[in-house]
Every structure is written in C-alpha cells, then in structure tokens.
Design a protein around this motif. Structure first.
Motif, PDB file in Angstrom:
ATOM      1  N   GLU A   8      15.354  24.743 -30.686  1.00 57.75           N
ATOM      2  CA  GLU A   8      14.031  24.138 -30.625  1.00 57.75           C
ATOM      3  C   GLU A   8      13.003  25.235 -30.392  1.00 57.75           C
ATOM      4  OE1 GLU A   8      13.380  20.923 -27.932  1.00 57.75           O
ATOM      5  OE2 GLU A   8      15.444  20.256 -28.153  1.00 57.75           O
ATOM      6  N   ARG A   9      11.850  25.086 -31.035  1.00 57.74           N
ATOM      7  CA  ARG A   9      10.798  26.094 -30.884  1.00 57.74           C
ATOM      8  C   ARG A   9      10.353  26.228 -29.433  1.00 57.74           C
ATOM      9  NH1 ARG A   9       9.673  27.833 -35.847  1.00 57.74           N
ATOM     10  NH2 ARG A   9       9.908  26.373 -37.543  1.00 57.74           N
ATOM     11  N   ARG A  10      10.367  25.127 -28.697  1.00 60.64           N
ATOM     12  CA  ARG A  10       9.979  25.199 -27.288  1.00 60.64           C
ATOM     13  C   ARG A  10      10.938  26.083 -26.514  1.00 60.64           C
ATOM     14  NH1 ARG A  10       9.179  20.393 -22.847  1.00 60.64           N
ATOM     15  NH2 ARG A  10       8.542  21.796 -21.215  1.00 60.64           N
ATOM     16  N   SER A  11      12.232  25.923 -26.772  1.00 66.44           N
ATOM     17  CA  SER A  11      13.226  26.758 -26.096  1.00 66.44           C
ATOM     18  C   SER A  11      13.059  28.217 -26.492  1.00 66.44           C
ATOM     19  CB  SER A  11      14.636  26.288 -26.433  1.00 66.44           C
ATOM     20  OG  SER A  11      14.839  24.972 -25.964  1.00 66.44           O
ATOM     21  N   ALA A  12      12.806  28.471 -27.771  1.00 69.39           N
ATOM     22  CA  ALA A  12      12.590  29.841 -28.223  1.00 69.39           C
ATOM     23  C   ALA A  12      11.374  30.436 -27.531  1.00 69.39           C
ATOM     24  CB  ALA A  12      12.414  29.875 -29.744  1.00 69.39           C
ATOM     25  N   ALA A  13      10.323  29.649 -27.409  1.00 70.31           N
ATOM     26  CA  ALA A  13       9.106  30.125 -26.745  1.00 70.31           C
ATOM     27  C   ALA A  13       9.387  30.453 -25.281  1.00 70.31           C
ATOM     28  CB  ALA A  13       7.992  29.089 -26.866  1.00 70.31           C
ATOM     29  N   LEU A  14      10.209  29.650 -24.625  1.00 69.20           N
ATOM     30  CA  LEU A  14      10.546  29.917 -23.220  1.00 69.20           C
ATOM     31  C   LEU A  14      11.343  31.213 -23.068  1.00 69.20           C
ATOM     32  CD1 LEU A  14      11.431  26.323 -21.971  1.00 69.20           C
ATOM     33  CD2 LEU A  14       9.395  27.673 -21.419  1.00 69.20           C
ATOM     34  N   THR A 132       5.423  31.917 -32.669  1.00 75.40           N
ATOM     35  CA  THR A 132       6.295  30.783 -32.382  1.00 75.40           C
ATOM     36  C   THR A 132       5.494  29.590 -31.876  1.00 75.40           C
ATOM     37  OG1 THR A 132       8.117  32.275 -31.859  1.00 75.40           O
ATOM     38  CG2 THR A 132       8.292  30.024 -31.022  1.00 75.40           C
ATOM     39  N   ILE A 133       4.580  29.845 -30.969  1.00 72.07           N
ATOM     40  CA  ILE A 133       3.759  28.759 -30.416  1.00 72.07           C
ATOM     41  C   ILE A 133       2.837  28.188 -31.487  1.00 72.07           C
ATOM     42  CG2 ILE A 133       1.892  28.262 -28.783  1.00 72.07           C
ATOM     43  CD1 ILE A 133       3.304  30.269 -26.867  1.00 72.07           C
ATOM     44  N   LEU A 134       2.221  29.039 -32.287  1.00 71.98           N
ATOM     45  CA  LEU A 134       1.322  28.561 -33.346  1.00 71.98           C
ATOM     46  C   LEU A 134       2.072  27.744 -34.395  1.00 71.98           C
ATOM     47  CD1 LEU A 134      -0.954  31.697 -33.820  1.00 71.98           C
ATOM     48  CD2 LEU A 134      -1.592  29.500 -32.799  1.00 71.98           C
ATOM     49  N   ARG A 135       3.268  28.192 -34.769  1.00 71.14           N
ATOM     50  CA  ARG A 135       4.075  27.440 -35.749  1.00 71.14           C
ATOM     51  C   ARG A 135       4.479  26.086 -35.182  1.00 71.14           C
ATOM     52  NH1 ARG A 135       6.775  29.925 -40.183  1.00 71.14           N
ATOM     53  NH2 ARG A 135       8.461  28.495 -39.734  1.00 71.14           N
ATOM     54  N   ARG A 136       4.840  26.058 -33.904  1.00 75.79           N
ATOM     55  CA  ARG A 136       5.223  24.802 -33.272  1.00 75.79           C
ATOM     56  C   ARG A 136       4.038  23.834 -33.239  1.00 75.79           C
ATOM     57  NH1 ARG A 136       6.553  24.649 -27.113  1.00 75.79           N
ATOM     58  NH2 ARG A 136       5.561  22.657 -26.869  1.00 75.79           N
ATOM     59  N   THR A 137       2.877  24.361 -32.912  1.00 80.94           N
ATOM     60  CA  THR A 137       1.671  23.543 -32.880  1.00 80.94           C
ATOM     61  C   THR A 137       1.335  23.014 -34.276  1.00 80.94           C
ATOM     62  OG1 THR A 137       0.856  24.831 -31.018  1.00 80.94           O
ATOM     63  CG2 THR A 137      -0.759  23.510 -32.198  1.00 80.94           C
ATOM     64  N   ALA A 138       1.457  23.877 -35.280  1.00 79.92           N
ATOM     65  CA  ALA A 138       1.160  23.480 -36.649  1.00 79.92           C
ATOM     66  C   ALA A 138       2.126  22.406 -37.132  1.00 79.92           C
ATOM     67  CB  ALA A 138       1.220  24.694 -37.573  1.00 79.92           C
ATOM     68  N   LEU A 139       3.396  22.516 -36.769  1.00 83.73           N
ATOM     69  CA  LEU A 139       4.382  21.501 -37.184  1.00 83.73           C
ATOM     70  C   LEU A 139       4.106  20.162 -36.504  1.00 83.73           C
ATOM     71  CD1 LEU A 139       7.687  23.578 -37.226  1.00 83.73           C
ATOM     72  CD2 LEU A 139       6.455  22.630 -39.186  1.00 83.73           C
ATOM     73  N   ARG A 140       3.622  20.212 -35.281  1.00 83.19           N
ATOM     74  CA  ARG A 140       3.316  18.968 -34.559  1.00 83.19           C
ATOM     75  C   ARG A 140       2.119  18.228 -35.150  1.00 83.19           C
ATOM     76  NH1 ARG A 140       2.443  19.960 -28.599  1.00 83.19           N
ATOM     77  NH2 ARG A 140       3.988  21.565 -28.605  1.00 83.19           N
ATOM     78  N   THR A 141       1.175  18.958 -35.715  1.00 85.30           N
ATOM     79  CA  THR A 141      -0.035  18.335 -36.243  1.00 85.30           C
ATOM     80  C   THR A 141       0.134  17.811 -37.651  1.00 85.30           C
ATOM     81  OG1 THR A 141      -0.904  20.490 -36.959  1.00 85.30           O
ATOM     82  CG2 THR A 141      -1.550  19.701 -34.761  1.00 85.30           C
ATOM     83  N   ARG A 142       1.253  18.054 -38.257  1.00 90.32           N
ATOM     84  CA  ARG A 142       1.484  17.571 -39.634  1.00 90.32           C
ATOM     85  C   ARG A 142       1.739  16.085 -39.643  1.00 90.32           C
ATOM     86  NH1 ARG A 142       5.230  21.985 -42.696  1.00 90.32           N
ATOM     87  NH2 ARG A 142       3.848  23.695 -42.370  1.00 90.32           N
TER      88      ARG A 142
END
Length: 142
Positions: A8-14, A132-142
């Motif tokens: 998960e991107r969140r785990s990668a970010a952590l 990583t954070i920007l990609r996660r944010t972008a995927l959430r807004t789709r």
C-alpha cells in the motif's frame, strides 16, 4: 512507476518517512561532530535496511537498492545468454547506471563539499517520499 507494486502506498510512505528520520539524524550527527563512528554507521545501515525491505516488498524483479552485485550479475547473465533485451534488461541497466551515477556524485561531494555530503541521500529519499504521497493523493481523487 513501480511495476508489481504490492505494498500500500501509505505503508511505503511510512517506511520512506522512517528512512528520512534516520537520515536526518545522520545529518545532525555529521554536522555535530568530526568523529565518524558506529552511531553513524548504525543510522546509515538502518536506513539502507529499510530501503532494501521496501524494494523487496514492492517486488521489482532483479532490482536491489543497497548493493549492485545481484543486479549486475543478472544483467550480465542475460547478456551472456544473448537474451532478447526486454523491460527487465532495460530496468537492470538503468539501475546499474543510476547506482554508478549516485556513487560518483557522492564521491565528488565527499571530496569537494564534505559538510553537505549527508544531504544527498536525504534529498533523494525526500523526493521519493514526496512522489509517493503525491501519487497516492492523485489516485484518491480519481
């Protein structure tokens, strides 16, 4: 960006954030003392360990982050077998070139601008964390 990204991107970010904290501590020690001792080695080793664990979890075949031997061996093995160049060959070649460029940049920095040397890995991890954070944010807004 990462083929086979299973974490998960969140785990990668952590994990990246933890590595950033370790590298920040390394920078603080670097600037606070002229002694390059076991504490710095431990911080750098822990940061590299996190990086290796993350690379293993995202399952990019043939790519290692803290050493080049396995990647180079795999690339040369493919060349020796006259394998058709494919994505894996291109990826491994890119990794070897990137590692050589990073080693060259760090060597030059250590020789010419030693006080800022620990900022190179810190900056690299900060950029990857931001992406990583920007990609996660972008995927959430789709």
């Amino acid at each position: 960006m990462w083929t086979g990204f299973r974490l998960e991107r969140r785990s990668a970010a952590l994990v990246l954030a933890a590595e950033l904290v370790l590298l920040t501590a390394l920078c603080a020690l670097w600037w606070a003392t002229d002694v390059r001792g076991p504490g710095m080695v431990a911080l750098a080793g822990a940061a590299m360990g996190l990086q290796s664990a993350l690379a293993a979890r995202i399952s990019v075949p043939g790519v290692t982050t803290t050493y080049v031997t396995g990647t180079l061996t795999g690339l040369l093995g493919q060349l020796a077998e006259l394998a058709r160049p494919g994505m894996d060959t291109a990826r491994r070649t890119a990794v070897v070139v990137a590692l050589a460029a990073g080693a060259t940049a760090m060597s030059l920095t250590l020789r010419e601008a030693r006080p800022v040397a620990p900022l190179l890995p810190l900056a690299a991890v900060a950029v990857v964390l931001a992406i990583t954070i920007l990609r996660r944010t972008a995927l959430r807004t789709r």
